[in-house]
Design an enzyme around this catalytic site. Sequence first.
Site, PDB file in Angstrom:
ATOM      1  N   HIS A  47       0.821  -1.204   0.000  1.00  0.00           N
ATOM      2  CA  HIS A  47       0.000   0.000   0.000  1.00  0.00           C
ATOM      3  C   HIS A  47       0.855   1.254   0.000  1.00  0.00           C
ATOM      4  O   HIS A  47       1.045   1.907   1.028  1.00  0.00           O
ATOM      5  CB  HIS A  47      -0.932  -0.007   1.210  1.00  0.00           C
ATOM      6  N   HIS A  80      -0.393  -8.792   0.655  1.00  0.00           N
ATOM      7  CA  HIS A  80      -1.482  -8.955   1.635  1.00  0.00           C
ATOM      8  C   HIS A  80      -2.110 -10.339   1.601  1.00  0.00           C
ATOM      9  O   HIS A  80      -2.881 -10.687   2.492  1.00  0.00           O
ATOM     10  CB  HIS A  80      -2.580  -7.922   1.365  1.00  0.00           C
ATOM     11  N   CYS A 102       3.094 -12.174   2.056  1.00  0.00           N
ATOM     12  CA  CYS A 102       4.115 -12.213   3.119  1.00  0.00           C
ATOM     13  C   CYS A 102       4.025 -13.561   3.839  1.00  0.00           C
ATOM     14  O   CYS A 102       2.924 -14.008   4.187  1.00  0.00           O
ATOM     15  CB  CYS A 102       3.885 -11.077   4.101  1.00  0.00           C
ATOM     16  N   GLU A 132      -5.994  -8.061   3.216  1.00  0.00           N
ATOM     17  CA  GLU A 132      -5.514  -9.217   3.992  1.00  0.00           C
ATOM     18  C   GLU A 132      -6.689  -9.994   4.586  1.00  0.00           C
ATOM     19  O   GLU A 132      -6.672 -11.232   4.635  1.00  0.00           O
ATOM     20  CB  GLU A 132      -4.566  -8.752   5.107  1.00  0.00           C
ATOM     21  N   THR A 171      -2.459  -9.273  10.569  1.00  0.00           N
ATOM     22  CA  THR A 171      -1.080  -9.113  11.063  1.00  0.00           C
ATOM     23  C   THR A 171      -0.733  -7.683  11.462  1.00  0.00           C
ATOM     24  O   THR A 171       0.291  -7.451  12.109  1.00  0.00           O
ATOM     25  CB  THR A 171      -0.080  -9.534   9.975  1.00  0.00           C
ATOM     26  N   SER A 229      -3.116   2.060   4.255  1.00  0.00           N
ATOM     27  CA  SER A 229      -2.163   1.152   4.894  1.00  0.00           C
ATOM     28  C   SER A 229      -2.578   0.946   6.355  1.00  0.00           C
ATOM     29  O   SER A 229      -2.539   1.878   7.164  1.00  0.00           O
ATOM     30  CB  SER A 229      -0.756   1.758   4.818  1.00  0.00           C
ATOM     31  N   SER A 230      -2.963  -0.278   6.678  1.00  0.00           N
ATOM     32  CA  SER A 230      -3.473  -0.576   8.024  1.00  0.00           C
ATOM     33  C   SER A 230      -2.422  -0.270   9.089  1.00  0.00           C
ATOM     34  O   SER A 230      -2.688   0.417  10.074  1.00  0.00           O
ATOM     35  CB  SER A 230      -3.888  -2.048   8.093  1.00  0.00           C
ATOM     36  N   ASN A 231      -1.193  -0.771   8.883  1.00  0.00           N
ATOM     37  CA  ASN A 231      -0.204  -0.601   9.956  1.00  0.00           C
ATOM     38  C   ASN A 231       0.171   0.870  10.146  1.00  0.00           C
ATOM     39  O   ASN A 231       0.463   1.302  11.252  1.00  0.00           O
ATOM     40  CB  ASN A 231       1.001  -1.520   9.731  1.00  0.00           C
ATOM     41  N   SER A 274       5.044  -0.087   4.675  1.00  0.00           N
ATOM     42  CA  SER A 274       5.080  -0.043   3.204  1.00  0.00           C
ATOM     43  C   SER A 274       5.611   1.286   2.679  1.00  0.00           C
ATOM     44  O   SER A 274       5.535   1.547   1.476  1.00  0.00           O
ATOM     45  CB  SER A 274       3.678  -0.324   2.648  1.00  0.00           C
TER      46      SER A 274
HETATM   47 FE1  SF4 Z   1       4.595  -9.173   6.557  1.00  0.00          FE
HETATM   48 FE2  SF4 Z   1       4.190  -7.738   8.774  1.00  0.00          FE
HETATM   49 FE3  SF4 Z   1       5.314  -6.622   6.684  1.00  0.00          FE
HETATM   50 FE4  SF4 Z   1       2.718  -7.264   6.596  1.00  0.00          FE
HETATM   51  S1  SF4 Z   1       3.680  -5.715   7.908  1.00  0.00           S
HETATM   52  S2  SF4 Z   1       4.229  -7.592   4.984  1.00  0.00           S
HETATM   53  S3  SF4 Z   1       2.762  -9.167   7.802  1.00  0.00           S
HETATM   54  S4  SF4 Z   1       6.180  -8.343   7.889  1.00  0.00           S
END
Ligand code: SF4
Length: 321
Positions: A47, A80, A102, A132, A171, A229-231, A274
């Site tokens: 993302h 994802h 991943c 995901e 994740t 982007s979730s994270n 990302s």
């Molecule tokens: Fe893999 Fe975590 Fe990166 Fe997603 S954030 S691609 S699950 S290492």
Amino acid sequence: MAAKPPLTILLAGPRGFCAGVDRAIEIVERALQVYGAPVYVRHEIVHNRFVVESLEAKGAVFVKELDEAPVDKPVVFSAHGVPKSVPAEAERRRMIYLDATCPLVSKVHHEAARHHKEGFHVLLIGHEGHPEVIGTMGQLPEGAITLVETVADAQTLDVPAGKPLAFVTQTTLSLDDTAEIVAALRARFPEIEAPRKEDICYATTNRQQAVKALAGECDALLVVGAPNSSNSKRLVEVAEKAGCPRAFLVQRGADIDWDALGPLRTLGLTAGASAPEVLVEEVIAAFREHYEVTLEARDLTQEDVHFKLPRVLLDAAEAGE
Ligand code: SF4
């Protein structure tokens, strides 16, 4: 010219690219070398618009669905993960496909499949509509997984009678929010099976902890990352919860809303998994135009995770040597 005001930027570490994103980008780049352009990619490989556009410039073509790609060109599936129906369809069409899912997402897929095989009904903690989540739900037949997004969902959801329960998670969730949802599930279903090892990945965990460690010292914090982007979005929430008065997501230097940042002496800066470091540098350069910047690295942990490339690309590289 008036002297610029001083600003300390606390650079959170680790930040930016994780091993799964590195691997996904390398798969597309190697596929372009091995097969030649164009190589098709189903969905944004990761993302980030900057990453997508850089790969487009090298000959990657991004499509939403498989049927938009010709059968005689290779296609890459994004980091994802994808529902099982997608590789099945690629095989039916006899396409060459490379799976950039991943390995830590694949691990969750395997867990869900194992629970299902052992007779469990599976609960997936995650955000509806995220690729995901679509990919993980698509590992099992319709109705075999129930999505849980909130504590309220955990307290009220209906589960099939007489079936044992197990849960898995996306994740890239917030560690703290997920812990609350898991606690609510355990309170209602004390026998529920948990993942053998945490599903929230090391990169999400490390980036959130690094932000938590410095958020209380900052007047504001910026997360370099994409709005889908979730994270990256979780990092903004983590900063706010950890006591930073203002936290924002920015895609790149030009997006900074200088008024919203308010008076600044100390800024926290991080990047989602990302987002490439070049965009962090761009943001720092934008601040240097307004402030006399002092950079302070705050590295909480070191990461040395690497994932192997798919066999077919390694074999092709060896053959070409
Ligand atoms: Fe893999 Fe975590 Fe990166 Fe997603 S954030 S691609 S699950 S290492």
